[in-house]
Design a protein around this motif. Structure first.
Motif, short mmCIF file in Angstrom:
data_model
loop_
_atom_site.label_atom_id
_atom_site.label_comp_id
_atom_site.label_asym_id
_atom_site.label_seq_id
_atom_site.Cartn_x
_atom_site.Cartn_y
_atom_site.Cartn_z
N LEU A 21 10.15 7.47 8.14
CA LEU A 21 10.52 7.64 9.55
C LEU A 21 9.54 8.55 10.28
O LEU A 21 9.22 8.32 11.46
N TYR A 22 9.08 9.61 9.61
CA TYR A 22 8.09 10.50 10.21
C TYR A 22 6.79 9.74 10.54
O TYR A 22 6.17 9.95 11.58
N LEU A 23 6.39 8.86 9.63
CA LEU A 23 5.11 8.15 9.78
C LEU A 23 5.19 6.96 10.72
O LEU A 23 4.17 6.54 11.28
N LEU A 24 6.39 6.42 10.92
CA LEU A 24 6.54 5.18 11.68
C LEU A 24 5.99 5.26 13.10
O LEU A 24 5.19 4.39 13.50
N PRO A 25 6.35 6.25 13.93
CA PRO A 25 5.81 6.26 15.29
C PRO A 25 4.30 6.45 15.34
O PRO A 25 3.63 5.91 16.24
N VAL A 26 3.74 7.19 14.38
CA VAL A 26 2.29 7.37 14.33
C VAL A 26 1.63 6.03 14.00
O VAL A 26 0.62 5.65 14.61
N ALA A 27 2.20 5.31 13.02
CA ALA A 27 1.66 4.01 12.65
C ALA A 27 1.74 3.02 13.81
O ALA A 27 0.80 2.25 14.05
N LEU A 28 2.85 3.04 14.54
CA LEU A 28 3.01 2.15 15.69
C LEU A 28 1.98 2.46 16.77
O LEU A 28 1.42 1.55 17.39
N MET A 29 1.72 3.75 16.99
CA MET A 29 0.73 4.13 18.00
C MET A 29 -0.66 3.63 17.61
O MET A 29 -1.38 3.05 18.43
#
Length: 347
Positions: A21-29
């Motif tokens: 979950l921590y990595l998900l928004p960074v990956a999406l960006m």
């Protein structure tokens, strides 16, 4: 008891899910940048600052800057006055000791943290991190807000959850649950140690130094509005449950953010009524964490009573400054030699 020891297997699984979950928004960006063929990190700091200022309306910047400085304080006071006028504290054991504790917990951190934050921002950060000022200024506002919202609130979910699941930590959070009522008066009610070791002021200071000050202020303001409203004794979410045409909105709302119904359940003094759930519903801004990790329940109802069954109305200074000052109440969790977690009295 307001704590529950977690099974190691479930704890391990939840930690691994949290990493994702921590990595998900960074990956999406980064995926967005790849698809759009954009590389904002290659632009100069001055150019990125110019783009950010142009893309964020000045009124939005001003609103959330003032909201964090004084707006939330005024809002809490106004709502608190409305609660008192409406008689929402009557017959709820709002004694002199409780009033002093609520007032001290509301005022003291705001006074104490101002000089600490100033020193931390202007002196300590440049000394510790001299080469990273504005390092992430290239991150667009809304992507920065999403990343910060997930990282900040998920971390606070775990901080809160562990204080209910690790007996040693419980007494640092107990002050917040000792209030036998809900409302603005107790929203900031915390032991000073609990507040010091997880205060958003450090996060906002660091993110501002790294160039993410505006998204951090935005997220902090929205989060504060949600958490304050979830603690309020004004049940503003009730219309979403009683009006059929609002049911779809209520269904989404109660699963996304903390509401009075879900958070009041966390402050209940019993689970026997099928409404109270003090061993769960840990979410602060987002309730969705409780759904993901299986720690939440939704009943659309409100508990009749709040607090801790073993509460002895310990002295305000003991609740605020434990373990520096201890309670004189014999057998209290906050007394010298007292139990780590007191047994609830049998009915």
């Amino acid at each position: 008891m307001h704590y529950k020891i977690e099974k190691p297997r479930k704890l391990t699984r939840d930690i691994l899910v949290s990493v994702g979950l921590y990595l998900l928004p960074v990956a999406l960006m980064l995926f967005y940048f790849y698809v759009a063929d954009e590389k904002p990190w290659q632009q100069s700091t001055a150019e990125n600052l110019r783009i950010m200022r142009e893309n964020i309306p000045s009124w939005l910047q001003s609103t959330f800057t003032h909201l964090r400085k004084w707006g939330l304080i005024v809002l809490a006071i106004v709502v608190g006055i409305i609660e008192v006028i409406a008689g929402l504290y009557e017959n709820r054991r709002w004694t002199r000791n409780e009033k002093i504790l609520d007032l001290v917990c509301f005022v003291a951190p705001k006074i104490l943290f101002i000089p600490v934050l100033t020193f931390f921002s202007l002196k300590l950060l440049p000394l510790l991190l001299p080469d990273v000022k504005n390092l992430f200024v290239w991150v667009p506002f809304w992507w920065g807000a999403l990343i910060i919202a997930v990282a900040d609130d998920l971390t606070q979910y775990w901080y809160h959850r562990l204080h209910h699941q690790v007996p040693f930590l419980w007494r640092f959070h107990r002050t917040h649950h000792s209030a036998p009522y809900m409302g603005m008066s107790m929203a900031s009610r915390q032991n000073i140690i609990y507040t010091i070791f997880f205060s958003q002021i450090y996060l906002i200071a660091i993110l501002t130094y790294l160039g993410l000050g505006l998204p951090a202020l935005f997220v902090g303001g929205v989060k504060s509005l949600i958490t304050l409203s979830a603690h309020s004794s004004i049940k503003w979410d009730r219309p979403f449950y009683t009006n059929r045409w609002l049911h779809p909105v209520g269904w989404v709302l109660e699963r996304l953010i903390s509401t009075p119904a879900t958070h009041h359940a966390h402050h209940a003094d019993t689970t026997d009524d099928g409404i109270g759930h003090y061993k769960g519903n840990f979410g602060n801004m987002f309730f969705i964490w409780d759904l993901i990790f299986g720690t939440g329940i939704i009943t659309r109802k409100y508990p009749e009573t709040y607090g801790i069954k073993s509460y002895q109305e310990e002295e305000w200074y003991a609740q605020f400054l434990w373990p520096v000052f201890k309670s004189k109440k014999q057998g209290s969790e906050l007394a010298k030699g007292g139990p780590v977690v007191a047994e609830e009295p049998r009915p």
